[in-house]
Every structure is written in structure tokens, then in C-alpha cells.
Design a protein around this motif. Structure first.
Motif, PDB file in Angstrom:
ATOM      1  N   LYS A  82       0.999  -1.128  -0.010  1.00 30.06           N
ATOM      2  CA  LYS A  82      -0.096   0.144  -0.181  1.00 30.06           C
ATOM      3  C   LYS A  82       0.859   1.195  -0.102  1.00 30.06           C
ATOM      4  O   LYS A  82       2.314   1.185   0.255  1.00 30.06           O
ATOM      5  CB  LYS A  82      -0.945   0.086   1.324  1.00 30.06           C
ATOM      6  N   GLY A  83       0.173   2.308  -0.260  1.00 29.01           N
ATOM      7  CA  GLY A  83       0.880   3.791  -0.022  1.00 29.01           C
ATOM      8  C   GLY A  83       0.272   4.205   1.326  1.00 29.01           C
ATOM      9  O   GLY A  83      -0.479   3.345   1.963  1.00 29.01           O
ATOM     10  N   PRO A  84       0.601   5.597   1.673  1.00 27.30           N
ATOM     11  CA  PRO A  84       0.222   6.072   2.891  1.00 27.30           C
ATOM     12  C   PRO A  84      -1.197   6.215   3.015  1.00 27.30           C
ATOM     13  O   PRO A  84      -1.895   6.358   1.890  1.00 27.30           O
ATOM     14  CB  PRO A  84       0.798   7.345   2.885  1.00 27.30           C
ATOM     15  N   ASP A  85      -1.775   5.746   4.248  1.00 26.74           N
ATOM     16  CA  ASP A  85      -3.319   5.880   4.326  1.00 26.74           C
ATOM     17  C   ASP A  85      -3.617   7.317   3.868  1.00 26.74           C
ATOM     18  O   ASP A  85      -5.042   7.352   3.918  1.00 26.74           O
ATOM     19  CB  ASP A  85      -3.405   5.425   5.625  1.00 26.74           C
ATOM     20  N   SER A  86      -2.927   8.364   4.293  1.00 22.53           N
ATOM     21  CA  SER A  86      -3.540   9.687   4.168  1.00 22.53           C
ATOM     22  C   SER A  86      -3.622   9.793   2.629  1.00 22.53           C
ATOM     23  O   SER A  86      -4.144  10.975   2.279  1.00 22.53           O
ATOM     24  CB  SER A  86      -2.736  10.658   4.883  1.00 22.53           C
ATOM     25  N   SER A  87      -3.180   9.225   1.791  1.00 21.52           N
ATOM     26  CA  SER A  87      -3.189   9.628   0.224  1.00 21.52           C
ATOM     27  C   SER A  87      -4.356   9.104  -0.441  1.00 21.52           C
ATOM     28  O   SER A  87      -4.655   7.765  -0.213  1.00 21.52           O
ATOM     29  CB  SER A  87      -2.047   8.929  -0.299  1.00 21.52           C
ATOM     30  N   SER A  88      -5.277   9.789  -0.999  1.00 26.35           N
ATOM     31  CA  SER A  88      -6.373   9.349  -1.742  1.00 26.35           C
ATOM     32  C   SER A  88      -6.161   8.495  -2.903  1.00 26.35           C
ATOM     33  O   SER A  88      -6.499   7.639  -3.312  1.00 26.35           O
ATOM     34  CB  SER A  88      -7.153  10.569  -2.290  1.00 26.35           C
ATOM     35  N   ASP A  89      -4.849   8.625  -3.359  1.00 26.98           N
ATOM     36  CA  ASP A  89      -4.417   7.794  -4.623  1.00 26.98           C
ATOM     37  C   ASP A  89      -4.164   6.496  -4.026  1.00 26.98           C
ATOM     38  O   ASP A  89      -4.500   5.477  -4.784  1.00 26.98           O
ATOM     39  CB  ASP A  89      -2.968   8.502  -5.101  1.00 26.98           C
ATOM     40  N   ALA A  90      -3.432   6.288  -2.775  1.00 26.73           N
ATOM     41  CA  ALA A  90      -3.096   4.905  -2.490  1.00 26.73           C
ATOM     42  C   ALA A  90      -4.440   4.165  -2.157  1.00 26.73           C
ATOM     43  O   ALA A  90      -4.493   3.087  -2.103  1.00 26.73           O
ATOM     44  CB  ALA A  90      -2.196   5.083  -1.077  1.00 26.73           C
ATOM     45  N   VAL A 109       0.151  -4.957   2.751  1.00 26.40           N
ATOM     46  CA  VAL A 109       1.173  -4.581   3.758  1.00 26.40           C
ATOM     47  C   VAL A 109       1.374  -3.093   3.635  1.00 26.40           C
ATOM     48  O   VAL A 109       1.115  -2.632   2.453  1.00 26.40           O
ATOM     49  CB  VAL A 109       2.503  -5.310   3.435  1.00 26.40           C
ATOM     50  N   GLN A 110       1.794  -2.504   4.573  1.00 24.56           N
ATOM     51  CA  GLN A 110       1.912  -0.915   4.347  1.00 24.56           C
ATOM     52  C   GLN A 110       3.191  -0.745   3.909  1.00 24.56           C
ATOM     53  O   GLN A 110       4.323  -1.225   3.847  1.00 24.56           O
ATOM     54  CB  GLN A 110       1.958  -0.583   5.976  1.00 24.56           C
ATOM     55  N   GLY A 111       3.179   0.545   3.159  1.00 22.68           N
ATOM     56  CA  GLY A 111       4.368   1.035   2.709  1.00 22.68           C
ATOM     57  C   GLY A 111       3.948   2.632   2.547  1.00 22.68           C
ATOM     58  O   GLY A 111       3.174   3.018   2.912  1.00 22.68           O
ATOM     59  N   ASP A 112       5.059   3.508   1.697  1.00 23.27           N
ATOM     60  CA  ASP A 112       4.819   4.920   2.007  1.00 23.27           C
ATOM     61  C   ASP A 112       5.257   5.375   0.496  1.00 23.27           C
ATOM     62  O   ASP A 112       5.635   6.837   0.526  1.00 23.27           O
ATOM     63  CB  ASP A 112       5.678   5.529   3.360  1.00 23.27           C
ATOM     64  N   PHE A 113       5.118   4.718  -0.197  1.00 22.27           N
ATOM     65  CA  PHE A 113       5.610   5.370  -1.806  1.00 22.27           C
ATOM     66  C   PHE A 113       6.978   5.524  -1.781  1.00 22.27           C
ATOM     67  O   PHE A 113       7.286   5.816  -2.919  1.00 22.27           O
ATOM     68  CB  PHE A 113       4.820   6.674  -2.054  1.00 22.27           C
ATOM     69  N   HIS A 114       7.803   4.955  -0.977  1.00 17.76           N
ATOM     70  CA  HIS A 114       9.491   4.977  -1.266  1.00 17.76           C
ATOM     71  C   HIS A 114       9.965   3.694  -1.161  1.00 17.76           C
ATOM     72  O   HIS A 114       9.505   2.825  -0.616  1.00 17.76           O
ATOM     73  CB  HIS A 114       9.904   6.059  -0.141  1.00 17.76           C
ATOM     74  N   GLU A 115      10.990   3.623  -1.921  1.00 16.36           N
ATOM     75  CA  GLU A 115      11.526   2.300  -1.966  1.00 16.36           C
ATOM     76  C   GLU A 115      12.145   1.610  -0.586  1.00 16.36           C
ATOM     77  O   GLU A 115      11.905   0.399  -0.647  1.00 16.36           O
ATOM     78  CB  GLU A 115      13.012   2.338  -2.753  1.00 16.36           C
ATOM     79  N   PRO A 116      12.538   2.303   0.584  1.00 15.20           N
ATOM     80  CA  PRO A 116      12.754   1.350   1.789  1.00 15.20           C
ATOM     81  C   PRO A 116      11.487   0.855   2.155  1.00 15.20           C
ATOM     82  O   PRO A 116      11.616  -0.249   2.726  1.00 15.20           O
ATOM     83  CB  PRO A 116      13.321   2.525   2.613  1.00 15.20           C
ATOM     84  N   ALA A 163       3.018  -3.464  -6.395  1.00 14.78           N
ATOM     85  CA  ALA A 163       3.497  -2.245  -5.490  1.00 14.78           C
ATOM     86  C   ALA A 163       2.593  -1.109  -5.908  1.00 14.78           C
ATOM     87  O   ALA A 163       2.365  -0.999  -6.984  1.00 14.78           O
ATOM     88  CB  ALA A 163       4.900  -2.053  -5.409  1.00 14.78           C
ATOM     89  N   ALA A 164       2.130  -0.310  -5.000  1.00 10.96           N
ATOM     90  CA  ALA A 164       1.235   0.875  -5.115  1.00 10.96           C
ATOM     91  C   ALA A 164       1.869   1.951  -6.025  1.00 10.96           C
ATOM     92  O   ALA A 164       1.343   2.904  -6.483  1.00 10.96           O
ATOM     93  CB  ALA A 164       0.601   1.373  -3.905  1.00 10.96           C
ATOM     94  N   ASN A 165       3.130   1.884  -6.291  1.00 15.16           N
ATOM     95  CA  ASN A 165       3.903   2.737  -7.127  1.00 15.16           C
ATOM     96  C   ASN A 165       5.402   2.098  -7.390  1.00 15.16           C
ATOM     97  O   ASN A 165       5.612   1.256  -6.827  1.00 15.16           O
ATOM     98  CB  ASN A 165       4.028   3.958  -6.587  1.00 15.16           C
ATOM     99  N   ASP A 166       5.894   2.567  -8.449  1.00 15.17           N
ATOM    100  CA  ASP A 166       7.037   2.129  -9.018  1.00 15.17           C
ATOM    101  C   ASP A 166       8.271   2.259  -8.043  1.00 15.17           C
ATOM    102  O   ASP A 166       9.284   1.116  -7.690  1.00 15.17           O
ATOM    103  CB  ASP A 166       7.542   2.723 -10.184  1.00 15.17           C
ATOM    104  N   LEU A 167       8.441   3.043  -7.138  1.00 14.87           N
ATOM    105  CA  LEU A 167       9.496   3.162  -6.266  1.00 14.87           C
ATOM    106  C   LEU A 167       9.498   2.048  -5.242  1.00 14.87           C
ATOM    107  O   LEU A 167      10.349   1.641  -4.834  1.00 14.87           O
ATOM    108  CB  LEU A 167       9.479   4.330  -5.515  1.00 14.87           C
ATOM    109  N   SER A 168       8.278   1.854  -4.815  1.00 16.26           N
ATOM    110  CA  SER A 168       7.933   0.585  -3.881  1.00 16.26           C
ATOM    111  C   SER A 168       8.295  -0.525  -4.217  1.00 16.26           C
ATOM    112  O   SER A 168       8.907  -1.455  -3.722  1.00 16.26           O
ATOM    113  CB  SER A 168       6.454   0.621  -3.245  1.00 16.26           C
ATOM    114  N   ALA A 169       8.013  -0.708  -5.731  1.00 17.66           N
ATOM    115  CA  ALA A 169       8.258  -1.968  -6.447  1.00 17.66           C
ATOM    116  C   ALA A 169       9.918  -2.365  -6.620  1.00 17.66           C
ATOM    117  O   ALA A 169      10.298  -3.274  -6.402  1.00 17.66           O
ATOM    118  CB  ALA A 169       7.766  -1.681  -7.850  1.00 17.66           C
TER     119      ALA A 169
END
Length: 360
Positions: A212-220, A244-251, A272-278
């Protein structure tokens, strides 16, 4: 971001004194004037002015001749005088969230190209995914008397955006807005995530991790909804362990997949919700000796430029980031009194490359 390149070779000493006088803006006693440019280009001074302001509709050969003369003669108009006369600073403010992110880099490239030839330049600030900081940055831009603002995603509410739009025109991405002073552009995140998940399901995958992306993000949240819709449509129960939780960043992508592997949670695919997370997920799989796509299929979201150069090239959902930047800029110019803009932006689409394969 400048409408034309004011750099360039200085005239050689072999040129005549008259030529040096006309071509060098460093000659403060006889600076190059707009009339000099017009004469060199073979057009009227008013045509040069309108081309520089982005308001002229002239033949391409005339426009090219004027821009070539401007560059060759190192002509730099007195922007302050023009601003005072027009009641405009010829500047737009751009609020991004992460200046270092390739996501925003692609969108800014579209903004930059759309500004070429308009006479406008830009001031870029970062909101760092913080609503209070975004508001502060917009107030800063308003204090600098920018003519309009482009807000690239962000955390402030639509209501706050509309309040700021009462002071200057605003175009925002990631939002569905349409008033006389505010326009929003929003991609179909839910449909994009549905396409990605459906692709993996069609390949026979059933244990599909969603980062996932951050819960505060409508896109996520919309991408999570697309994942759930595809799984429900295929009548495949979602194991809560696989969301699983993510935040749109690689780590965060790396940490999410590392944790699942260390707990021996079985899965055959990762979305992954975005390429960086992937990218982060790919590194975690590599370090645990899991091969992509032989052992695990991988899909991202965004189609950043680097995604076609990963090893192997990554399957992902393409957002029209560059086109979105151009469309947002043209919409802002329209709100500021320019001609009408083309509202169309390409829809999201699944780009299948080499990180996905059928389950054997």
C-alpha cells in the motif's frame, strides 16, 4: 525555466564594430533593443513582443527567425518594466511534494515544455507531503505575486485549494475540481490498480501481495480499492497478511517484502502501489535469492522512466505524467486569460514487460 536559451557563443572579434554593437548585450552603452531583434528577424517589433509574450499566432518560420535572433543577439528584455506595465510578474508557482522524486521530475518536464515560448518562468517549492507546509509554501508564492499556481498532488483539502484560488488561479493534479478559478486533473487510480491485479490473476496468481501507499493518500486508497475489486471479481479471498503497509518510497517496499519472506508467508506475485515501492520490493527479493519473474512476478504503478531499464524491465501501470504536466500548465494559462486548452489526458494503461509470467 526560461522561454528561450539566453546562453550562446559571443560574436567573434572578426565581426564589424556595428555587428558587435547589435549582437552583444554586454555593451551597456548600446544594449540590444526589441527593435534590433525585429530588424534582424525581418518582422515588426510588435510581432517580436507578441511572440515573447506567447500571444502571437505566426508562421513557424517567422517564430523561428525571432527566437534565433533573440538567442544570437543575447536579448534580455527588461522583465521588471514589462511586469509593471502588464500588472503581471510573468511567473507561476509550482508546488511539488518531493523535488528528488522521478515522479515529479517527469511531470515538471511536461510543465517546462508547455511554458516554452510563453514568456513565463517558474518558482518551484516543496510541500514534503505535509498539509501545513503546503499551505505555507502557497502563501509564500502568493506573497511573491506569482500569476498562478500549479499544485502537484499533496495533502491539503479541496476546500483549502479553493480558498487559495480566490487569490490566484490554481490547477491541481490528483483532484477533481472545476470552478472559474481552479481546475483539477485526476487519473483513474482504481482502474489502474484493477488492471494490474487482473493481469496477475489472469496469469494464474492467487497469492498476490499488495504494498500500500500511505493511508492519508487518496491515490493510495483508490489503488487498494482496485486491488480488492479485481480479487473479489475473480472470487479470490484476500489474505490480510498479503496487504502490507508502504509509503511510496523504496525502503518501505523493501521492508515490506523482507518481513513477509522472513515470516515465510507464501506468495507468488507482488503488486506495489507505485514504482518506487516496487524497486524496493525487487531488491528485497534479490537479497533473499528470489528471482523475478521465475519465482515471483512483480508489478508497479506509474511507469517512471527507470522502469523500462530495470533488470528485467518492469511491468507497471502507466500514468501520463509528462502529459499531465503539460495539460496542467495549459489549463493554468487558460485560467490566466490565454486561449482555451485541450482538457484531454491519456488514461492509465497497463504496460506489460518482463517481470510477470504465468504460474507453472
Amino acid at each position: 525555466m526560461l522561454p528561450f536559451d539566453v546562453s550562446g557563443p559571443m560574436p567573434s572579434p572578426a565581426h564589424s564594430h556595428t555587428m558587435q554593437k547589435n549582437l552583444s548585450s554586454d555593451d551597456h552603452s548600446n544594449p540590444t533593443t526589441l527593435l534590433d531583434v525585429a530588424r534582424a528577424a525581418g518582422v515588426s517589433a510588435s510581432t517580436v513582443s507578441r511572440i515573447m509574450n506567447g500571444t502571437a499566432r505566426v508562421a513557424d518560420d517567422k517564430r523561428k527567425a525571432v527566437l534565433a535572433a533573440i538567442e544570437k543577439m543575447h536579448f534580455a528584455p527588461n522583465q521588471m518594466a514589462r511586469s509593471l506595465k502588464k500588472g503581471s510578474t510573468m511567473t507561476i508557482g509550482i508546488v511539488v511534494q518531493d523535488i528528488s522524486s522521478p515522479f515529479f521530475d517527469e511531470t515538471l518536464r511536461g510543465v517546462d515544455d508547455a511554458l516554452k515560448g510563453t514568456g513565463y518562468t517558474s518558482v518551484i517549492v516543496s510541500g514534503h507531503w505535509n498539509a501545513d507546509e503546503e499551505s505555507d509554501r502557497i502563501r509564500l508564492l502568493l506573497a511573491r505575486k506569482v500569476d498562478g499556481i500549479i499544485l502537484l498532488t499533496g495533502r491539503i483539502s479541496d476546500e483549502t485549494v479553493l480558498k487559495f484560488a480566490n487569490q490566484r488561479p490554481i490547477v491541481a493534479t490528483g483532484r477533481a475540481l472545476r470552478t472559474s478559478n481552479a481546475i483539477g486533473f485526476k487519473v483513474d487510480n482504481e482502474h489502474g490498480a484493477y488492471l494490474a491485479t487482473r493481469h496477475l490473476l489472469d496469469l494464474g496468481h492467487r497469492r498476490i501481495v499488495f504494498i500500500k501507499g500511505p493511508d492519508s493518500s487518496s491515490d493510495a486508497n483508490e489503488r487498494l480499492a482496485g486491488y480488492h475489486r479485481a480479487m473479489a471479481e475473480a472470487d479470490v479471498p484476500v489474505d490480510p497478511q498479503l496487504v502490507v503497509q508502504g509509503d511510496f518510497h523504496e525502503p518501505s517496499g523493501q521492508a515490506a517484502i523482507t518481513a513477509l519472506l522472513e515470516r515465510d508467508v507464501p506468495f507468488t506475485a507482488v503488486f506495489a502501489a507505485n514504482d518506487l515501492s516496487a524497486y524496493g520490493a525487487r531488491l528485497a527479493l534479490y537479497r533473499k535469492d528470489r528471482h523475478v519473474p521465475d519465482d515471483v512476478s512483480l508489478v508497479g504503478f506509474d511507469d517512471l522512466p527507470g522502469s523500462s531499464y530495470t533488470a528485467p524491465p518492469m511491468t507497471t501501470v502507466r500514468q501520463p505524467l509528462y502529459d499531465l504536466g503539460k495539460a496542467a500548465t495549459n489549463a493554468l494559462l487558460s485560467l490566466m486569460g490565454r486561449e482555451a486548452f485541450d482538457e484531454g489526458v491519456a488514461p492509465v494503461e497497463l504496460i506489460v514487460r518482463e517481470t510477470t509470467r504465468a504460474v507453472e
